[in-house]
Design a protein around this motif. Structure first.
Motif, PDB file in Angstrom:
ATOM      1  N   MET A  11      -4.621   1.255 -10.094  1.00 35.81           N
ATOM      2  CA  MET A  11      -5.384   1.810  -8.982  1.00 35.81           C
ATOM      3  C   MET A  11      -6.762   1.182  -8.919  1.00 35.81           C
ATOM      4  SD  MET A  11      -5.279   3.790  -6.475  1.00 35.81           S
ATOM      5  CE  MET A  11      -6.378   4.540  -5.321  1.00 35.81           C
ATOM      6  N   CYS A  35      -6.364  -2.464  -7.638  1.00 36.23           N
ATOM      7  CA  CYS A  35      -6.046  -2.499  -6.205  1.00 36.23           C
ATOM      8  C   CYS A  35      -7.229  -2.063  -5.357  1.00 36.23           C
ATOM      9  CB  CYS A  35      -4.827  -1.619  -5.924  1.00 36.23           C
ATOM     10  SG  CYS A  35      -3.291  -2.281  -6.595  1.00 36.23           S
ATOM     11  N   SER A  36      -7.982  -1.101  -5.854  1.00 36.50           N
ATOM     12  CA  SER A  36      -9.161  -0.635  -5.134  1.00 36.50           C
ATOM     13  C   SER A  36     -10.205  -1.743  -5.041  1.00 36.50           C
ATOM     14  CB  SER A  36      -9.737   0.586  -5.839  1.00 36.50           C
ATOM     15  OG  SER A  36     -10.877   1.052  -5.171  1.00 36.50           O
ATOM     16  N   LYS A  52      -5.983   2.396   2.888  1.00 33.73           N
ATOM     17  CA  LYS A  52      -4.905   3.176   2.278  1.00 33.73           C
ATOM     18  C   LYS A  52      -3.601   2.396   2.237  1.00 33.73           C
ATOM     19  CE  LYS A  52      -6.666   7.766   3.404  1.00 33.73           C
ATOM     20  NZ  LYS A  52      -6.412   9.018   4.134  1.00 33.73           N
ATOM     21  N   SER A  53      -3.266   1.734   3.322  1.00 32.75           N
ATOM     22  CA  SER A  53      -2.000   0.984   3.346  1.00 32.75           C
ATOM     23  C   SER A  53      -2.067  -0.230   2.429  1.00 32.75           C
ATOM     24  CB  SER A  53      -1.642   0.573   4.784  1.00 32.75           C
ATOM     25  OG  SER A  53      -2.610  -0.333   5.285  1.00 32.75           O
ATOM     26  N   SER A 103      -1.779   1.062  -1.146  1.00 27.05           N
ATOM     27  CA  SER A 103      -0.414   1.518  -1.375  1.00 27.05           C
ATOM     28  C   SER A 103       0.522   0.335  -1.609  1.00 27.05           C
ATOM     29  CB  SER A 103       0.069   2.338  -0.173  1.00 27.05           C
ATOM     30  OG  SER A 103       1.399   2.728  -0.344  1.00 27.05           O
ATOM     31  N   ALA A 104       0.391  -0.698  -0.801  1.00 25.21           N
ATOM     32  CA  ALA A 104       1.227  -1.897  -0.974  1.00 25.21           C
ATOM     33  C   ALA A 104       0.920  -2.587  -2.294  1.00 25.21           C
ATOM     34  CB  ALA A 104       0.997  -2.855   0.190  1.00 25.21           C
ATOM     35  N   CYS A 105      -0.334  -2.631  -2.662  1.00 26.44           N
ATOM     36  CA  CYS A 105      -0.749  -3.242  -3.940  1.00 26.44           C
ATOM     37  C   CYS A 105      -0.170  -2.466  -5.114  1.00 26.44           C
ATOM     38  CB  CYS A 105      -2.272  -3.284  -4.009  1.00 26.44           C
ATOM     39  SG  CYS A 105      -2.909  -3.941  -5.548  1.00 26.44           S
ATOM     40  N   MET A 106      -0.215  -1.133  -5.045  1.00 23.32           N
ATOM     41  CA  MET A 106       0.315  -0.312  -6.142  1.00 23.32           C
ATOM     42  C   MET A 106       1.809  -0.501  -6.301  1.00 23.32           C
ATOM     43  SD  MET A 106      -2.081   1.535  -7.658  1.00 23.32           S
ATOM     44  CE  MET A 106      -1.314   2.999  -8.309  1.00 23.32           C
ATOM     45  N   LYS A 107       2.522  -0.649  -5.192  1.00 24.10           N
ATOM     46  CA  LYS A 107       3.974  -0.851  -5.256  1.00 24.10           C
ATOM     47  C   LYS A 107       4.306  -2.235  -5.808  1.00 24.10           C
ATOM     48  CE  LYS A 107       4.945   2.373  -1.564  1.00 24.10           C
ATOM     49  NZ  LYS A 107       5.317   2.537  -0.155  1.00 24.10           N
TER      50      LYS A 107
END
Length: 105
Positions: free
Chosen positions: A79, A82-83, A95-96, A99-103
């Motif tokens: 997190m 990605c942040s 946010k998107s 989210s894509a980075c975390m996946k």
């Protein structure tokens, strides 16, 4: 009386010198294999049991492919990464993207 004082001073000096000599560490430098083991053990820090033994064994054998593999990141580390990667974005875009980075990780 002067002889007693001289003996007392000499005895005290001998006691302090022997205590200082005994307190000084008398360790030998590590051999190359001992240093490698210490380095591998440090690299496997945080692992336990079979994971630790496997990591140290692989490191000691010099398997560079296992050493080059990135360590698995915790969700908090992912997190954070990605942040930072998407720092300039705002709102729904942020946010998107996070989210894509975390996946992906």
């Amino acid at each position: 009386m002067s002889m007693r004082l001289n003996l007392l001073v000499a005895s005290a000096a001998l006691v302090f010198a022997s205590a200082a000599f005994a307190a000084a560490p008398q360790s030998k430098p590590l051999t190359s294999s001992q240093q490698k083991m210490a380095d591998c053990s440090h690299a496997a820090k945080g692992k336990t049991g079979a994971d630790y033994k496997s990591a140290v064994s692989t490191c000691m054998k010099g398997d560079s492919t296992a050493a080059a593999a990135p360590a698995k990141m915790t969700p908090q580390e992912r997190m954070s990464a990605c942040s930072k990667q998407n720092a300039g974005k705002k709102g729904a875009d942020y946010k998107s993207a996070v989210s894509a980075c975390m996946k992906a990780h």
